[in-house]
Scaffold this motif. Sequence first.
Motif, PDB file in Angstrom:
ATOM      1  N   GLN A   1      41.615  46.750  94.642  1.00 24.61           N
ATOM      2  CA  GLN A   1      40.431  46.435  95.461  1.00 24.61           C
ATOM      3  C   GLN A   1      39.147  47.004  94.840  1.00 24.61           C
ATOM      4  OE1 GLN A   1      40.464  48.014  99.455  1.00 24.61           O
ATOM      5  NE2 GLN A   1      38.655  46.831 100.045  1.00 24.61           N
ATOM      6  N   ILE A   2      39.255  48.249  94.364  1.00 24.63           N
ATOM      7  CA  ILE A   2      38.067  48.898  93.804  1.00 24.63           C
ATOM      8  C   ILE A   2      37.762  48.335  92.411  1.00 24.63           C
ATOM      9  CG2 ILE A   2      37.289  51.100  92.816  1.00 24.63           C
ATOM     10  CD1 ILE A   2      38.904  52.128  95.514  1.00 24.63           C
ATOM     11  N   LEU A   3      38.811  48.085  91.650  1.00 23.69           N
ATOM     12  CA  LEU A   3      38.604  47.578  90.297  1.00 23.69           C
ATOM     13  C   LEU A   3      37.943  46.210  90.308  1.00 23.69           C
ATOM     14  CD1 LEU A   3      41.830  49.072  89.070  1.00 23.69           C
ATOM     15  CD2 LEU A   3      39.823  49.007  87.584  1.00 23.69           C
ATOM     16  N   GLU A   4      38.336  45.386  91.240  1.00 18.71           N
ATOM     17  CA  GLU A   4      37.814  44.022  91.289  1.00 18.71           C
ATOM     18  C   GLU A   4      36.610  43.915  92.223  1.00 18.71           C
ATOM     19  OE1 GLU A   4      37.152  40.759  90.050  1.00 18.71           O
ATOM     20  OE2 GLU A   4      39.179  41.141  89.371  1.00 18.71           O
ATOM     21  N   ARG A   5      36.269  45.025  92.863  1.00 17.74           N
ATOM     22  CA  ARG A   5      35.188  45.053  93.859  1.00 17.74           C
ATOM     23  C   ARG A   5      35.408  44.009  94.945  1.00 17.74           C
ATOM     24  NH1 ARG A   5      29.543  45.869  90.542  1.00 17.74           N
ATOM     25  NH2 ARG A   5      29.984  47.917  89.688  1.00 17.74           N
ATOM     26  N   THR A   6      36.605  43.975  95.449  1.00 16.27           N
ATOM     27  CA  THR A   6      36.955  43.035  96.514  1.00 16.27           C
ATOM     28  C   THR A   6      36.417  43.576  97.845  1.00 16.27           C
ATOM     29  OG1 THR A   6      38.981  42.554  95.322  1.00 16.27           O
ATOM     30  CG2 THR A   6      38.884  41.853  97.636  1.00 16.27           C
ATOM     31  N   GLN A   7      35.751  42.688  98.582  1.00 11.76           N
ATOM     32  CA  GLN A   7      35.205  43.117  99.871  1.00 11.76           C
ATOM     33  C   GLN A   7      36.022  42.493 100.997  1.00 11.76           C
ATOM     34  OE1 GLN A   7      31.372  41.560  99.242  1.00 11.76           O
ATOM     35  NE2 GLN A   7      30.949  43.046  97.616  1.00 11.76           N
ATOM     36  N   VAL A   8      36.743  43.351 101.717  1.00 11.06           N
ATOM     37  CA  VAL A   8      37.544  42.858 102.840  1.00 11.06           C
ATOM     38  C   VAL A   8      36.618  42.596 104.015  1.00 11.06           C
ATOM     39  CG1 VAL A   8      39.390  43.419 104.466  1.00 11.06           C
ATOM     40  CG2 VAL A   8      39.576  44.098 102.057  1.00 11.06           C
ATOM     41  N   ILE A   9      36.611  41.337 104.496  1.00 12.64           N
ATOM     42  CA  ILE A   9      35.701  41.026 105.615  1.00 12.64           C
ATOM     43  C   ILE A   9      36.446  40.891 106.938  1.00 12.64           C
ATOM     44  CG2 ILE A   9      33.912  39.959 104.183  1.00 12.64           C
ATOM     45  CD1 ILE A   9      35.062  37.238 104.947  1.00 12.64           C
TER      46      ILE A   9
END
Lengths: 240, 411
Positions: free
Chosen positions: B132-140
């Motif tokens: 999540q942090i590596l790909e900068r995924t934003q959980v909405i």
Amino acid sequence: MIRLRNVHKSYRMGDNLLHVLRGIDLDIAAGELVSIMGASGSGKSTLMNVIGLLDRLDEGSYELDGVDMTGLTETRAARYRGQLIGFVFQSFHLIPFKTAVENVALPLYYQGVARRERNRLAGEYLEKVGLADRAGHLPRELSGGQQQRVAIARALVTRPKVLLADEPTGALDSVTSREVMAVLQGIQGEGVAVVIITHEHDIAEMTDRLVHLVDGRITEDRATARGGAVGEAALAGSGG
Amino acid sequence: MIDRDTWGEIAEVVTRNKLRTVLTGFAVAWGIFMLVVLLGSGTGLAEGIEYQFRDDAINSIWVSAGQTSLPYQGLQPGRQVRLTNDDYDQVVTRVPGVEHSSARFWIFGNQQVTYGSETGSFTIRAVHPGHQILERTQVIAGRYLNPLDLAEHRKVAVIGTVVADALFGKAAAIGEEIKINGIAFRVIGVFDDEGSEREREFIYLPISTAQRTFDGRNRIAQILYTTGDADLARSQAMAGRTTEILATNHGFDPEDPRALFVNNNVENFQRFASMMKAIRAFVWVVGVGTLIAGVVGVSNIMLVAVRERTREIGVRKAVGATPASIVSLVLLESVLITTVAGYLGLIAGVGVLEGLGAVLPAEAEFFRNPHVDLRVAVAATLLLIFAGTVAGFFPARRAAAVRPVEALRDE
């Protein structure tokens, strides 16, 4: 008022040393109207510059109003010039983009006088030289005689002890010259020492005392016809 | 001594010679205008480059396997390197400084994903929670994968917004069951990603579940981790250590350029950062050069003005002006012209940058949001006042040196 002793002044002109003033002794009292005459190159302008603190003297002593004026810094010289001396020039030297009243007020500005007071005094002096109605005019809108009267008002507005006039009528016709001389004669009554440099005899004759310079030395110092008794008294007073 | 009257005197002079004042000021305005536009463009370029890095963590190292190209200890080149869970565990535990980490397991090709009667074809990424942090995924909505999902091999999925729209439309996706290649997964989260549209078409699964479900055994395709606040040298050391570990595990030459592809984002970013620094320095040199040309112009014209005003200065001195007051007269005029003109140039420059920013397409890749920040504006203003002082210095000194005797001599 003015007390010069053994004043020497030379200028360097290329390789030559031009010895312009060669030992001048001169006393001028308050309220005197003196003319200095001489051929061009006789040193009369230099003498005026020395008296007016525009130039330093090389040798000798100069007291003005009882204060030693030798070895002044430029700043102190400027201060004394503002307080003690008024200048009138042959070509008037009014600042062209300032109105008559602004020109007259300029010396007061350099003395730190507040604007309102400055303008009041300037107006008063313009009235004295008869130009109250020309206060808002620029120099180029005035005749030569009027410009010179503005210049005289500017020289007097600080209530100086000495008024130095370098050929004040040199650029004027004879009628206007007489008007200007009348103004200068009027000042005399207020206790101001007036020194006029001129090469015109009839102008010199309108003063009380005539000092003749030749090659940087005073060759003649006499009361004029007009001076008469007044001049004698003044001369006697300046002795001490 | 500097009061309203002084400014009045200066205003009088400045307005008396309008054309000259305007022309003089123009040089300075132009100088500062160029400086601001160049600096703003530099910022735009820098932001464009940063935009390129927006998708992934900047401080990350990405490792994927290739084919050996050098012989090593009797082994022929051309062997395929296959990374495993064991490699991942060793890298994460033995490389000092690893912060967040994840492996990636690929399931080849797009997969058929269905929900009720809706169906679509999407790409699966099987990852660790650190992804999540590596790909900068934003959980909405909902949550991301967690360690428990991996430990228990849970059949859960985090889906991109594009996936959610395709399968669920406006309806809530969380808690619903979707089928990937006929196998049921529960949706636990919906994510957004600042990267390209494609990034939002992914489905994230726990790597352990995916390996078991899709016959991946212990294979992984990529190892990625962040380096914390490691500087360039440290990040390079970390990348080197990673290569060493994997080279030992798989028996290939650590110097082999094709056995392992190590992408050090720290290094990439550093390269751009130092390039930006060079561009910025260049921009300052050019901008300040232009400004200096303007200042020299002001100085020159002030010198002419002083010469022209010699007589007036002589008169002022005769009526009691001190040298200091003459100096301040000229100096303040110079400062006034440069500051006012420079300020206009500054405003014009900022205006041009704003206009440029407004017409630039939002998806512009290499030039974004050109602007100057407050610090630069303040620096430019101080520079201007300083420049004005310098420009006025020599003319002022000449003015103060005017000798009334000579100035007033009648020709």
